[in-house]
Design an enzyme around this catalytic site. Sequence first.
Site, mmCIF file in Angstrom:
data_model
loop_
_atom_site.group_PDB
_atom_site.id
_atom_site.type_symbol
_atom_site.label_atom_id
_atom_site.label_comp_id
_atom_site.label_asym_id
_atom_site.label_seq_id
_atom_site.Cartn_x
_atom_site.Cartn_y
_atom_site.Cartn_z
ATOM 1 N N HIS A 17 0.832 -1.201 0.000
ATOM 2 C CA HIS A 17 0.000 0.000 0.000
ATOM 3 C C HIS A 17 0.871 1.257 0.000
ATOM 4 C CE1 HIS A 17 -3.167 -2.600 2.207
ATOM 5 N NE2 HIS A 17 -3.636 -2.372 0.991
ATOM 6 N N LYS A 41 -16.219 -7.897 5.025
ATOM 7 C CA LYS A 41 -15.098 -8.344 5.855
ATOM 8 C C LYS A 41 -15.316 -7.927 7.310
ATOM 9 C CE LYS A 41 -11.645 -7.881 2.186
ATOM 10 N NZ LYS A 41 -10.412 -7.187 1.801
ATOM 11 N N ARG A 90 -2.326 -6.074 -8.005
ATOM 12 C CA ARG A 90 -1.301 -7.088 -7.758
ATOM 13 C C ARG A 90 -1.327 -8.184 -8.805
ATOM 14 N NH1 ARG A 90 -3.379 -8.373 -1.921
ATOM 15 N NH2 ARG A 90 -5.090 -8.627 -3.354
ATOM 16 N N SER A 128 -3.473 -7.711 2.862
ATOM 17 C CA SER A 128 -3.804 -7.499 4.274
ATOM 18 C C SER A 128 -4.303 -8.782 4.921
ATOM 19 C CB SER A 128 -4.852 -6.389 4.409
ATOM 20 O OG SER A 128 -4.313 -5.148 4.024
#
Length: 161
Positions: A17, A41, A90, A128
């Site tokens: 990040h 989440k 990514r 994460s």
Amino acid sequence: MRIGICPGSFDPVTNGHIDIFERGSKLVDKLIVAVFENPTKKPLFTMDEREEMLRETTRHISNIEVVSFDGLLNQYAKERGATVIIRGLRALSDFEYEFQRALLMKKVEPDIETVFIMTNNKYSYVSSTGIRELACFGGKLDDLVPAYVENRLQTKFADKY
């Protein structure tokens, strides 16, 4: 003034990040790092904790503002005068998801552009979710998160070690 927003849950912020923030901050006069609650989440850190970690780990980037928001990104971007959404990618799976979101954003806010920044290779596998799993079981976090975040994770999982 060209204002960009880099939105995310950042639970926790990773070196990947930070790399996107550093590179994205060069494309705009002001980069708003906007923390939001992802309803799909269950967060490890509170919104306030995530904001605080982001402020601490981005101090070296002079044109960043860290905020939290809820609601629709397009509405928030308009309120703040942002014309650019910056997203890090990514893998191909990230692209498919982000591409759909960018097209939807373009439909509802034609004046807002989405800019994709490819991750640095050394962070392509960092997420994460993976960081939380490593930290939960006492795994090594060297070079994956800023030292400050590593300390916060160790504190969060101190009873598990």
